[in-house]
Design a protein around this motif. Structure first.
Motif, PDB file in Angstrom:
ATOM      1  N   PRO A 188      -5.649 -10.973 -11.782  1.00 47.22           N
ATOM      2  CA  PRO A 188      -5.849 -11.597 -13.104  1.00 47.22           C
ATOM      3  C   PRO A 188      -5.987 -13.117 -13.048  1.00 47.22           C
ATOM      4  CG  PRO A 188      -3.574 -10.864 -12.841  1.00 47.22           C
ATOM      5  CD  PRO A 188      -4.341 -10.306 -11.672  1.00 47.22           C
ATOM      6  N   ASP A 189      -5.426 -13.755 -12.029  1.00 51.04           N
ATOM      7  CA  ASP A 189      -5.452 -15.212 -11.968  1.00 51.04           C
ATOM      8  C   ASP A 189      -6.540 -15.754 -11.050  1.00 51.04           C
ATOM      9  OD1 ASP A 189      -3.251 -15.385 -13.690  1.00 51.04           O
ATOM     10  OD2 ASP A 189      -1.846 -15.158 -12.024  1.00 51.04           O
ATOM     11  N   LEU A 190      -7.428 -14.900 -10.593  1.00 49.64           N
ATOM     12  CA  LEU A 190      -8.496 -15.361  -9.713  1.00 49.64           C
ATOM     13  C   LEU A 190      -9.379 -16.368 -10.460  1.00 49.64           C
ATOM     14  CD1 LEU A 190      -9.405 -14.601  -6.766  1.00 49.64           C
ATOM     15  CD2 LEU A 190     -11.173 -13.200  -7.842  1.00 49.64           C
ATOM     16  N   PRO A 191      -9.679 -17.529  -9.868  1.00 49.28           N
ATOM     17  CA  PRO A 191     -10.542 -18.500 -10.558  1.00 49.28           C
ATOM     18  C   PRO A 191     -11.864 -17.883 -10.989  1.00 49.28           C
ATOM     19  CG  PRO A 191      -9.523 -19.501  -8.630  1.00 49.28           C
ATOM     20  CD  PRO A 191      -9.187 -18.038  -8.572  1.00 49.28           C
ATOM     21  N   LYS A 192     -12.336 -18.311 -12.128  1.00 49.12           N
ATOM     22  CA  LYS A 192     -13.521 -17.701 -12.735  1.00 49.12           C
ATOM     23  C   LYS A 192     -14.754 -17.731 -11.832  1.00 49.12           C
ATOM     24  CE  LYS A 192     -13.815 -17.697 -17.076  1.00 49.12           C
ATOM     25  NZ  LYS A 192     -13.951 -18.072 -18.534  1.00 49.12           N
ATOM     26  N   PRO A 193     -15.053 -18.842 -11.115  1.00 55.26           N
ATOM     27  CA  PRO A 193     -16.243 -18.827 -10.249  1.00 55.26           C
ATOM     28  C   PRO A 193     -16.172 -17.750  -9.163  1.00 55.26           C
ATOM     29  CG  PRO A 193     -15.514 -21.074 -10.617  1.00 55.26           C
ATOM     30  CD  PRO A 193     -14.441 -20.191 -11.158  1.00 55.26           C
ATOM     31  N   ILE A 194     -14.978 -17.519  -8.619  1.00 55.96           N
ATOM     32  CA  ILE A 194     -14.833 -16.496  -7.586  1.00 55.96           C
ATOM     33  C   ILE A 194     -14.939 -15.111  -8.214  1.00 55.96           C
ATOM     34  CG2 ILE A 194     -13.262 -15.510  -5.875  1.00 55.96           C
ATOM     35  CD1 ILE A 194     -12.156 -18.325  -5.424  1.00 55.96           C
ATOM     36  N   HIS A 195     -14.279 -14.913  -9.348  1.00 53.96           N
ATOM     37  CA  HIS A 195     -14.357 -13.622 -10.032  1.00 53.96           C
ATOM     38  C   HIS A 195     -15.799 -13.292 -10.407  1.00 53.96           C
ATOM     39  CE1 HIS A 195     -14.249 -10.811 -13.416  1.00 53.96           C
ATOM     40  NE2 HIS A 195     -13.133 -10.331 -12.870  1.00 53.96           N
TER      41      HIS A 195
ATOM     42  N   THR B 222      -5.098 -15.354  -3.844  1.00 51.04           N
ATOM     43  CA  THR B 222      -5.246 -15.825  -5.218  1.00 51.04           C
ATOM     44  C   THR B 222      -4.358 -17.042  -5.468  1.00 51.04           C
ATOM     45  OG1 THR B 222      -5.784 -13.587  -5.961  1.00 51.04           O
ATOM     46  CG2 THR B 222      -5.090 -15.161  -7.644  1.00 51.04           C
ATOM     47  N   THR B 223      -3.117 -16.976  -5.004  1.00 47.53           N
ATOM     48  CA  THR B 223      -2.227 -18.136  -5.128  1.00 47.53           C
ATOM     49  C   THR B 223      -2.811 -19.344  -4.409  1.00 47.53           C
ATOM     50  OG1 THR B 223      -0.269 -16.714  -5.264  1.00 47.53           O
ATOM     51  CG2 THR B 223       0.091 -19.012  -4.639  1.00 47.53           C
ATOM     52  N   TRP B 224      -3.322 -19.113  -3.221  1.00 45.43           N
ATOM     53  CA  TRP B 224      -3.871 -20.192  -2.384  1.00 45.43           C
ATOM     54  C   TRP B 224      -5.044 -20.887  -3.072  1.00 45.43           C
ATOM     55  CZ3 TRP B 224      -8.562 -20.086   0.736  1.00 45.43           C
ATOM     56  CH2 TRP B 224      -8.671 -21.170   1.613  1.00 45.43           C
ATOM     57  N   VAL B 225      -6.015 -20.124  -3.553  1.00 47.90           N
ATOM     58  CA  VAL B 225      -7.200 -20.758  -4.158  1.00 47.90           C
ATOM     59  C   VAL B 225      -6.859 -21.477  -5.455  1.00 47.90           C
ATOM     60  CG1 VAL B 225      -8.859 -19.198  -3.077  1.00 47.90           C
ATOM     61  CG2 VAL B 225      -7.910 -18.610  -5.326  1.00 47.90           C
ATOM     62  N   ASN B 226      -5.743 -21.107  -6.078  1.00 48.61           N
ATOM     63  CA  ASN B 226      -5.354 -21.756  -7.326  1.00 48.61           C
ATOM     64  C   ASN B 226      -4.574 -23.047  -7.119  1.00 48.61           C
ATOM     65  OD1 ASN B 226      -6.220 -20.361  -9.801  1.00 48.61           O
ATOM     66  ND2 ASN B 226      -5.189 -18.590  -8.910  1.00 48.61           N
ATOM     67  N   THR B 227      -4.200 -23.358  -5.878  1.00 45.50           N
ATOM     68  CA  THR B 227      -3.399 -24.560  -5.643  1.00 45.50           C
ATOM     69  C   THR B 227      -4.238 -25.801  -5.409  1.00 45.50           C
ATOM     70  OG1 THR B 227      -3.200 -23.991  -3.285  1.00 45.50           O
ATOM     71  CG2 THR B 227      -1.414 -23.285  -4.740  1.00 45.50           C
ATOM     72  N   ASN B 228      -5.529 -25.629  -5.138  1.00 47.70           N
ATOM     73  CA  ASN B 228      -6.369 -26.796  -4.864  1.00 47.70           C
ATOM     74  C   ASN B 228      -7.835 -26.400  -5.022  1.00 47.70           C
ATOM     75  OD1 ASN B 228      -7.906 -28.855  -3.214  1.00 47.70           O
ATOM     76  ND2 ASN B 228      -5.832 -29.646  -2.927  1.00 47.70           N
ATOM     77  N   LYS B 229      -8.624 -27.223  -5.677  1.00 47.18           N
ATOM     78  CA  LYS B 229     -10.044 -26.928  -5.880  1.00 47.18           C
ATOM     79  C   LYS B 229     -10.794 -26.840  -4.547  1.00 47.18           C
ATOM     80  CE  LYS B 229     -10.877 -26.494 -10.306  1.00 47.18           C
ATOM     81  NZ  LYS B 229     -11.551 -25.280 -10.858  1.00 47.18           N
ATOM     82  N   LEU B 230     -10.299 -27.560  -3.545  1.00 46.58           N
ATOM     83  CA  LEU B 230     -10.913 -27.494  -2.224  1.00 46.58           C
ATOM     84  C   LEU B 230     -10.850 -26.083  -1.670  1.00 46.58           C
ATOM     85  CD1 LEU B 230     -12.074 -28.739   0.409  1.00 46.58           C
ATOM     86  CD2 LEU B 230      -9.707 -29.275   1.050  1.00 46.58           C
ATOM     87  N   TYR B 231      -9.689 -25.421  -1.832  1.00 39.22           N
ATOM     88  CA  TYR B 231      -9.548 -24.055  -1.346  1.00 39.22           C
ATOM     89  C   TYR B 231     -10.451 -23.100  -2.116  1.00 39.22           C
ATOM     90  CZ  TYR B 231      -5.149 -26.129   0.355  1.00 39.22           C
ATOM     91  OH  TYR B 231      -4.217 -26.935   0.927  1.00 39.22           O
ATOM     92  N   GLU B 232     -10.575 -23.335  -3.414  1.00 41.61           N
ATOM     93  CA  GLU B 232     -11.434 -22.476  -4.241  1.00 41.61           C
ATOM     94  C   GLU B 232     -12.887 -22.532  -3.762  1.00 41.61           C
ATOM     95  OE1 GLU B 232     -13.301 -22.639  -8.693  1.00 41.61           O
ATOM     96  OE2 GLU B 232     -11.136 -23.043  -8.522  1.00 41.61           O
ATOM     97  N   SER B 233     -13.409 -23.732  -3.556  1.00 43.24           N
ATOM     98  CA  SER B 233     -14.800 -23.864  -3.131  1.00 43.24           C
ATOM     99  C   SER B 233     -14.995 -23.345  -1.709  1.00 43.24           C
ATOM    100  CB  SER B 233     -15.252 -25.315  -3.233  1.00 43.24           C
ATOM    101  OG  SER B 233     -14.477 -26.158  -2.405  1.00 43.24           O
TER     102      SER B 233
END
Length: 327
Positions: A309-316, A256-267
């Motif tokens: 709780p902090d998971l980005p909305k698209p992933i959630h 969760t921390t990782w995907v929140n540090t950069n949009k690249l990681y989220e996608s």
């Protein structure tokens, strides 16, 4: 297949270079997965312990250091004493390893009791093949303590370096650390938590601690952060023994921390989840202990992610929509 640590490290180095060159990303998980699927465990061999003649002076020194740290007074620690302390990470004696060595290292690093040169010395120590890969190609044995605690200590050392006013690590040392950590995660399969009277093994909790710290490291390339995360995810998919003593929460906290540090990681992670869903729906239900452990490890990880709780909305939203298939 028959393999050595060097074989696995070399294959991962080639994959890592392709990621850096922009030649490999979406199929990185599949490439790593194929490598992991070929690895088999060797029979256990005896695990060396320090002798009583070695542990007695070590206990004495650890007590003196801890007393000084509590009193906030300067304690002289020589380089040789640092190496002696580090050697205690291999012990199955809970009192010496956890309450003595590990607590001393943690408190000493927090209170800057070690010199900058000793931080580098300790980092090089834990990155040695004989330490970080202690008995890692074998079936479960006491080698887990040295290598697992080396990973935890490495997280503390990277934190100490990050908080230092000056960068302590050379490019060569950083490159070595990435290669060694990648190889460790690929090879680690011991999921034990608290082991009898010997204390915590907790390898996958310690992996979560280290990767969480590396996520915050501004000197580490984004390609390497993606590379290490992908190796972890592919290893998690293949664990045939249960993760049931807090590892899942620690790992999903890191993710969760990782995907929140950069949009690249989220996608990238969202793509991984979609691929993971396809893999899970293709799996035949296995009527075996290993098969059910595989299944429940994966569902626990996905369920824990959904609760972050902090998971980005698209992933959630994806996990929530797909949970009848994934969980």
């Amino acid at each position: 297949m028959d393999y050595t640590v060097e074989d696995v490290r070399h294959e991962l180095q080639l994959l890592r270079q392709r990621v850096h060159n922009g030649e490999l990303l979406d199929s990185l998980g599949a490439e790593i997965g194929r490598l992991l699927d070929e690895l088999e465990l060797d029979p256990s061999t005896p695990v060396m312990q320090l002798t009583e003649a070695e542990t007695e002076p070590l206990f004495t020194k650890l007590s003196a250091i801890q007393e000084g740290l509590v009193a906030n007074t300067a304690v002289l620690i020589t380089d040789q004493e640092v190496l002696n302390i580090m050697s205690g990470l291999r012990q199955t004696d809970l009192e010496l390893r956890d309450h003595g060595v590990f607590m001393t290292l943690m408190q000493g690093l927090q209170q800057s009791a070690f010199t900058d040169a000793q931080v580098v010395l300790m980092t090089r120590y834990v990155l040695q093949d004989s330490v970080i890969f202690s008995h890692i190609t074998e079936q479960e044995n006491d080698g887990i303590f040295l290598r697992s605690f080396s990973i935890f200590v490495l997280a503390l050392l990277f934190y100490a370096n990050r908080k230092n006013a000056l960068e302590l690590y050379s490019t060569e040392l950083r490159e070595s650390a990435i290669d060694q950590v990648a190889t460790y995660i690929a090879l680690e399969r011991d999921t034990r938590g608290f082991v009898g009277e010997k204390g915590w093994a907790h390898a996958f909790t310690h992996i979560g601690n280290l990767l969480d710290e590396l996520t915050m490291d501004p000197e580490m390339a984004r390609a390497d952060k993606i590379f290490l995360e992908t190796i972890l995810l592919e290893r998690l998919k293949r664990l045939e023994t249960p993760l049931i003593t807090g590892e899942v929460g620690r790992i999903t906290g890191y993710l969760t921390t990782w995907v929140n540090t950069n949009k690249l990681y989220e996608s990238y992670f969202l793509k991984q989840l979609k691929q993971w869903r396809q893999e899970m729906t293709r799996q035949m239900q296995q009527e075996s202990e290993a098969g059910w452990n595989l299944y429940y490890n994966q569902t626990r990880i996905l369920a824990s992610l959904l609760l972050q709780p902090d998971l980005p909305k698209p992933i959630h939203n994806y996990l929530d929509d797909a949970r009848q298939f994934l969980i």
